[in-house]
Design an enzyme around this catalytic site. Structure first.
Site, mmCIF file in Angstrom:
data_model
loop_
_atom_site.group_PDB
_atom_site.id
_atom_site.type_symbol
_atom_site.label_atom_id
_atom_site.label_comp_id
_atom_site.label_asym_id
_atom_site.label_seq_id
_atom_site.Cartn_x
_atom_site.Cartn_y
_atom_site.Cartn_z
ATOM 1 N N PRO A 66 0.788 -1.242 0.000
ATOM 2 C CG PRO A 66 0.060 -0.916 2.195
ATOM 3 C CD PRO A 66 0.782 -1.896 1.304
ATOM 4 C CB CYS A 67 3.292 2.678 -2.367
ATOM 5 S SG CYS A 67 2.476 2.392 -3.935
ATOM 6 C CG HIS A 68 -2.802 3.474 -1.293
ATOM 7 N ND1 HIS A 68 -2.535 2.147 -1.567
ATOM 8 C CD2 HIS A 68 -3.743 3.482 -0.311
ATOM 9 C CE1 HIS A 68 -3.289 1.389 -0.788
ATOM 10 N NE2 HIS A 68 -4.027 2.176 -0.013
#
Length: 158
Positions: free
Chosen positions: A122-124
């Site tokens: 989940p780089c968001h």
């Protein structure tokens, strides 16, 4: 090892998923193309199902086996990103601290930008130290949408 690919429809545009027999190696946005990749493997089918549940708001954690492919530093960053809880955000500086390299904020940003498995890694959830949304390979509108699905608050840049 053979890699199979499948196009997965999503509310934020088509995604390309790629997997070996043992793990997901890629999940990327397919903006520049409308591919119709249709490998039907158990892993790709499960990836599509879990993503659908995520977009519906019923899945908070993914259980897809991953094959992270990158440098040791990148894998260290991506593994730290995997530990960011659903609905939470953290900064690039905090990730640098967590991996024991507080001076590597820009390198963390670069590694995050090369994340081959969007959404699931989940780089968001990684935002600027000031709470601003910044840098997302899928576009800031997608980052905002993903955080909104999770109920995480972040400010958009002016």
């Amino acid at each position: 090892m053979s890699i199979q690919r499948q196009t997965i429809r999503s509310p934020i545009g088509p995604l390309i998923a790629a997997a070996t027999q043992t793990g997901l190696v890629e999940l990327r946005f397919a903006d520049s193309e409308e591919p119709r990749l249709s490998a039907e493997t158990e892993l790709l089918t499960e990836t599509a199902r879990q993503l659908q549940e995520f977009f519906e708001g019923t899945r908070k954690a993914f259980t897809i086996p991953l094959e992270l492919r990158g440098t040791e530093f990148q894998k260290k960053v991506w593994n730290a990103v995997l530990k960011i809880p659903y609905g939470s955000t953290t900064s690039y500086a905090q990730i640098a601290e967590r991996i024991g390299n507080p001076g590597a904020v820009r390198a963390v940003g670069a590694a995050n930008g090369r994340n081959p498995i969007a959404i699931i890694v989940p780089c968001h959830r990684v935002i600027g130290s000031d709470g601003e949304l910044c840098g997302y390979g899928g576009g800031l509108w997608r980052k905002e949408k993903l955080l909104s699905i999770e109920g995480a608050a972040a400010k958009l840049p002016i």
